[in-house]
Design an enzyme around this catalytic site. Structure first.
Site: not given
Ligand code: 15L
Length: 272
Positions: A57, A141, A179
């Protein structure tokens, strides 16, 4: 699931990733041709109705070639967990810019963007949010997903390309910790939400959360309901097993913040 008219050629990025692999065959009925792409190797095409393209990408020319001929995009590609900034920059920030620029150049009118709950990860688990709340990303992220949502908004305002950004909770086979009793999104509900996001007319740029019908929700998901999303699954059948797990210490980010342990990652570089 309710039948929809098909998209002629649908692009799924990130098809070798966890959710991409889950979606690959499930999205096939919604397209005459499903073009799947990833930077990593993938299973070969399962039928003449699938096209498999290896694509980085971060490579602008490669993304243009990937998007050419497609009618809609489900953008799952990029880094999917917290990583050092430079990695996130290449795959997620430059990556999504390349996807939207290619969409503009090649006349794609609809994108479904896999955003993340980590866009609002620094809110407490005691708070209830809707998708209009100020963002509080919990890392690079989450910041990249926040950028992606802004980019999607810009490409709608400026060029009329419609997007549904889905702040996915935790999409996996079964909720595995406390969670996830709140964040869990079943694969069937994920598919339903993506299909609604692809086919509902007039979405402009809509932001929704991606969660199943869990008992203790942190998100007021009325925008998803407006798309006709009615989650069918719930984390409740796993509650007793999950609650039998050893208790976490008070103050553990997995108990405090919506983003869980993401809020405690980094720094990735030593202080000077
Ligand atoms: C996300 O955005 C991730 O891509 C995934 O791997 C999980 O960690 C998820 O969040 C989460 O918050 O559990």
């Amino acid at each position: 699931m309710q039948t929809h008219s098909k998209i002629h050629r649908l692009l799924l990025t990130g098809a070798a990733g966890h959710l991409g692999a889950v979606l690959r065959d499930r999205l096939q009925p919604f397209a005459d041709v499903l073009r799947v792409s990833d930077i990593a190797c993938m299973e070969p095409a399962s039928s003449a109705a699938q096209e498999v393209v290896i694509c980085d990408l971060a490579d602008k020319a490669a993304v243009h070639a990937l998007v050419q001929g497609c009618d809609a995009i489900v953008h799952m590609g990029g880094v999917s967990v917290e990583k050092p900034f430079e990695e996130v920059l290449e795959a997620n920030v430059k990556g999504i810019y390349h996807v939207y620029e290619a969409a503009r150049c090649h006349g794609v009118r609809r994108v479904v963007f896999a955003s993340s709950n980590h866009v609002t990860g620094f809110y407490k688990q005691t708070e209830k949010l809707d998708a209009g709340v100020q963002r509080r990303p919990d890392g690079y992220y989450g910041l990249s997903k926040s950028f992606g949502e802004d980019l999607a908004m810009f490409y709608f305002d400026r060029y009329g390309i419609e997007t549904v950004s889905i702040r996915i909770g935790t999409s996996c086979a079964e909720p595995a910790n406390r969670r996830m009793l709140s964040t869990w999104l079943s694969y069937d509900d994920l598919l339903q939400l993506i299909v609604r996001a692809l086919f509902t007319p007039g979405v402009g740029h809509t932001v929704v959360y991606g969660a199943s019908a869990n008992r203790d929700v942190w998100w007021d998901n009325h925008e998803a309901a407006r798309l006709g999303y009615v989650p069918k699954d719930s984390s409740e059948p796993w509650r007793s097993v999950v609650e039998a797990q050893p208790a976490l210490e008070a103050g553990d980010p997995m108990l405090v913040y919506q983003g869980g342990f993401y809020t405690a990652q980094g720094p990735f570089e030593a202080s000077r």
